[in-house]
Design a protein around this motif. Structure first.
Motif, short mmCIF file in Angstrom:
data_model
loop_
_atom_site.label_atom_id
_atom_site.label_comp_id
_atom_site.label_asym_id
_atom_site.label_seq_id
_atom_site.Cartn_x
_atom_site.Cartn_y
_atom_site.Cartn_z
N THR A 17 0.85 -1.19 0.00
CA THR A 17 0.00 0.00 0.00
C THR A 17 0.89 1.24 0.00
O THR A 17 1.76 1.38 0.85
N GLN A 18 0.69 2.09 -1.01
CA GLN A 18 1.53 3.28 -1.12
C GLN A 18 0.71 4.48 -1.60
O GLN A 18 -0.51 4.38 -1.75
N LEU A 19 1.39 5.59 -1.87
CA LEU A 19 0.71 6.86 -2.15
C LEU A 19 -0.27 6.76 -3.31
O LEU A 19 -1.37 7.31 -3.24
N TYR A 20 0.09 6.05 -4.40
CA TYR A 20 -0.79 6.04 -5.56
C TYR A 20 -2.14 5.38 -5.25
O TYR A 20 -3.16 5.72 -5.85
N HIS A 21 -2.15 4.43 -4.28
CA HIS A 21 -3.43 3.82 -3.87
C HIS A 21 -4.35 4.89 -3.28
O HIS A 21 -5.53 4.97 -3.62
N PHE A 22 -3.78 5.73 -2.39
CA PHE A 22 -4.59 6.76 -1.74
C PHE A 22 -4.99 7.86 -2.72
O PHE A 22 -6.08 8.42 -2.64
N THR A 23 -4.10 8.14 -3.69
CA THR A 23 -4.44 9.11 -4.74
C THR A 23 -5.64 8.60 -5.54
O THR A 23 -6.59 9.34 -5.82
N ALA A 24 -5.61 7.32 -5.89
CA ALA A 24 -6.72 6.72 -6.65
C ALA A 24 -8.02 6.75 -5.83
O ALA A 24 -9.10 7.02 -6.37
N ILE A 25 -7.91 6.48 -4.52
CA ILE A 25 -9.11 6.52 -3.66
C ILE A 25 -9.70 7.93 -3.65
O ILE A 25 -10.92 8.11 -3.78
N VAL A 26 -8.84 8.95 -3.52
CA VAL A 26 -9.33 10.33 -3.46
C VAL A 26 -9.96 10.73 -4.80
O VAL A 26 -11.05 11.30 -4.84
N ILE A 27 -9.29 10.40 -5.92
CA ILE A 27 -9.80 10.79 -7.24
C ILE A 27 -11.13 10.11 -7.53
O ILE A 27 -12.11 10.74 -7.93
N ALA A 28 -11.18 8.79 -7.33
CA ALA A 28 -12.43 8.05 -7.56
C ALA A 28 -13.47 8.42 -6.50
O ALA A 28 -14.66 8.57 -6.80
N GLY A 29 -13.00 8.61 -5.26
CA GLY A 29 -13.91 8.92 -4.15
C GLY A 29 -14.57 10.27 -4.29
O GLY A 29 -15.74 10.44 -3.93
N MET A 30 -13.86 11.26 -4.84
CA MET A 30 -14.46 12.59 -5.01
C MET A 30 -15.61 12.54 -6.03
O MET A 30 -16.56 13.29 -5.92
N GLY A 31 -15.48 11.64 -7.01
CA GLY A 31 -16.60 11.43 -7.93
C GLY A 31 -17.82 10.92 -7.17
O GLY A 31 -18.93 11.40 -7.36
N PHE A 32 -17.58 9.98 -6.26
CA PHE A 32 -18.69 9.43 -5.48
C PHE A 32 -19.24 10.41 -4.46
O PHE A 32 -20.44 10.43 -4.19
N PHE A 33 -18.36 11.23 -3.90
CA PHE A 33 -18.77 12.33 -3.03
C PHE A 33 -19.77 13.22 -3.78
O PHE A 33 -20.85 13.56 -3.26
N THR A 34 -19.41 13.58 -5.01
CA THR A 34 -20.27 14.44 -5.84
C THR A 34 -21.58 13.74 -6.17
O THR A 34 -22.65 14.35 -6.13
N ASP A 35 -21.49 12.44 -6.51
CA ASP A 35 -22.70 11.67 -6.83
C ASP A 35 -23.71 11.75 -5.69
O ASP A 35 -24.89 12.03 -5.90
N ALA A 36 -23.23 11.45 -4.48
CA ALA A 36 -24.12 11.41 -3.31
C ALA A 36 -24.67 12.80 -3.01
O ALA A 36 -25.85 12.96 -2.73
N TYR A 37 -23.80 13.80 -3.08
CA TYR A 37 -24.24 15.17 -2.82
C TYR A 37 -25.38 15.54 -3.78
O TYR A 37 -26.44 16.01 -3.36
N ASP A 38 -25.14 15.29 -5.08
CA ASP A 38 -26.13 15.70 -6.10
C ASP A 38 -27.44 14.92 -6.00
O ASP A 38 -28.51 15.48 -6.19
N LEU A 39 -27.33 13.61 -5.69
CA LEU A 39 -28.56 12.80 -5.61
C LEU A 39 -29.41 13.15 -4.39
O LEU A 39 -30.63 13.19 -4.46
N PHE A 40 -28.74 13.40 -3.24
CA PHE A 40 -29.48 13.54 -1.99
C PHE A 40 -29.80 14.99 -1.61
O PHE A 40 -30.67 15.22 -0.79
N CYS A 41 -29.08 15.98 -2.20
CA CYS A 41 -29.30 17.37 -1.76
C CYS A 41 -30.70 17.87 -2.11
O CYS A 41 -31.24 18.74 -1.44
N VAL A 42 -31.31 17.29 -3.15
CA VAL A 42 -32.62 17.80 -3.57
C VAL A 42 -33.70 17.54 -2.52
O VAL A 42 -34.65 18.30 -2.38
#
Length: 521
Positions: A17-42
């Motif tokens: 486990t190294q930095l690129y794993h966490f970078t990938a989590i943040v990059i992919a995770g921010m997409g999911f953060f946005t998904d949840a925000y957009d779906l549930f904020c309404v």
């Protein structure tokens, strides 16, 4: 049969486990953060939309969205998400994960902003614009499901792959929380700046015209996290598994992963034989696929469908809980801005107490307990708590028992997230061949969204009282909340049974799970 695996993929599987794993989590995770925000904020602003655009000065209650409009505003994004999961899942296998990943993000940014704008200021123009752009917003969000899961699974090592994919999914909980915090901040600022009387004191002045900006700001804010991650998303190299096994460019995959892993990887001499094996090029609708992956695909689709019926039906008893424990007072005793604040506060507290901890429990335990055990346990506990709420329902809604009601409700959704809500997202990204992985995840996710539509709308009608004098305005009589909850308990139990069709991917390489390492001796 001899098991063979490309050296570059073996290097990924055993990488520390190294930095690129966490970078990938943040990059992919921010997409999911946005998904949840957009779906549930309404859901935080639908009451305000009713007050603003369906105000009737003669009514004793503040304006509310008519049933068909409420269904459209809440449901159109789910329909878009379902379509996007199927289309972008297929496209991710055709064009590559990285190319399609950028398209979905641009769609989410543009449609988030456009959802907060409107053609005119009359109810019809505003609602039509909102629904149109929320459909396409959902379409972009849909693409993020199969692509985020597939990218993370193909980048991860086999030891902690479950935790990494679960961490991406857990960003959904953070997105729900962020929606609550943004709504709390915006409504607080407007409440101080534009004080207004309650609806009971002055109907016309209870919702100041400036409140129209509140819902627009909350809805548009979803574009910000997506925009911030676009640059990093485009810098990620294509996954080695797609480049090697689907595009069949092993040289490029080796070069890409040498940079990512920061080690010198060498091309193998027999690599071409492994990826060119004709027996491993069967299609989605072939007998070979049905024989190898038919039952696991049925397991993934059925469990996700049944889980989402229960998960998205939570609105059924949310209003009972919130009013029973006094978190949301009667609408007439608040002004429009204060109502947004109270709804956001209630949903944020529920998310903090049950939703968010459930996600992170999955991250912590999935590679210890395994996917199967967590999913089975989650469905079982959801069944138990749903029945425990349903059968003595009349007991729970009495004021003296409201704390118990909240605890039961919170535990139901804690075990949804420390259970099938996470595992149904993780497993389809692990068990199918690379050239069909994104497609199969998209099919599983789309089946889940079909369940979400049944849960959110079918049960909204089903939960109406049997006495037609007590139904909500515009709704026909239903089977009542108690009977609806019993039905949901049964659905969770059936989900538990279908879990036995899903294989356990813990500790195995993706190629071992999908059969892509097979080659004749």
């Amino acid at each position: 049969m001899a098991e063979q695996q490309l050296g570059v993929l073996k290097a990924l599987d055993v990488a520390k486990t190294q930095l690129y794993h966490f970078t990938a989590i943040v990059i992919a995770g921010m997409g999911f953060f946005t998904d949840a925000y957009d779906l549930f904020c309404v859901s935080l602003v639908t009451k305000l939309l009713g007050r603003l655009y369906y105000f009737n000065p003669l009514s004793e209650k503040p304006g509310s969205l008519p049933p068909h409009v409420a269904a459209a505003v809440n449901g159109v994004a789910l329909c878009g998400t379902l379509a996007g999961q199927l289309f972008f899942g297929w496209l991710g296998d055709k064009l590559g994960r990285k190319k399609v990943y950028g398209i979905t993000l641009i769609m989410m940014i543009v449609c988030s902003v456009a959802s907060g704008l409107s053609f005119g200021n009359k109810a019809k123009g505003v609602m039509t614009t909102l629904c149109f752009f929320r459909f396409w917003l959902g379409f972009g969000i849909g693409g993020d499901y199969p692509l985020s899961a597939t990218i993370m699974s193909e980048y991860a090592n086999k030891k902690t792959r479950g935790a990494f994919i679960a961490a991406v999914f857990a960003m959904q909980g953070v997105g729900i929380l962020a929606g609550g915090f943004v709504a709390l901040a915006v409504s607080s600022i407007f409440d101080k700046k534009f004080p207004a009387p309650t609806y009971a004191v002055n109907r016309a002045l209870s919702t100041p015209p400036q409140a129209d900006y509140i819902w627009r700001i909350i809805v548009m804010f979803g574009a910000l996290p997506a925009a911030l991650t676009y640059y990093w998303r485009m810098k990620m190299p294509e996954t080695a598994r797609y480049t090697a096994l689907v595009a069949k460019n092993i040289k490029q995959a080796t070069q890409d992963m040498s940079k990512v892993l920061q080690v010198e990887l060498e091309m193998e001499e027999r690599a071409e034989n492994i990826v060119q094996d004709p027996r491993l090029n069967y299609g989605l609708f072939s007998k070979e696929f049905a024989k190898r992956h038919g039952l696991p695909l049925l397991g993934c689709t059925s469990t996700w469908f049944l889980l989402d019926i229960a998960f998205y039906s939570q609105n059924l008893f949310q209003k009972d809980i919130f009013s029973a424990i006094g978190w949301i007072p009667k609408a007439a005793t608040m002004n429009g801005i204060h109502e947004v604040f109270m709804i956001a506060r209630a949903q944020t507290l529920i998310a903090l107490c049950s939703t968010v901890p459930g996600y992170w429990f999955t991250v912590a335990f999935i590679d210890i307990m395994g996917r199967f055990a967590i999913q089975l346990m989650g469905f079982f506990m959801m069944t138990v708590f749903m029945f425990a709420i349903a059968f003595p329902y009349d007991h729970w809604i009495k004021p003296d028992n409201r704390i118990g009601f909240v605890v039961m409700y919170s535990l139901t959704f804690f075990f949804a997230n420390f259970g099938p809500n996470a595992t149904t997202f993780i497993v389809p990204a692990e068990i199918f061949p690379a050239r069909l992985r994104s497609t199969c995840h998209g099919i599983s996710a789309a089946t889940g969204k079909a369940g979400a539509i049944v849960g959110a709308f079918g049960f909204l009608y089903a939960a109406q009282p049997q006495d037609k004098t007590k139904t909500d305005a515009g709704y026909p009589p239903g089977i009542g909340v108690k009977n609806s909850l019993i039905m949901l308990g049964v659905i969770n139990f059936v989900g538990m049974l279908f879990t036995f069709l899903v294989p356990e991917p813990k500790g195995k390489s993706l190629e071992e799970l999908s059969g892509e390492t097979e080659a004749e001796k």
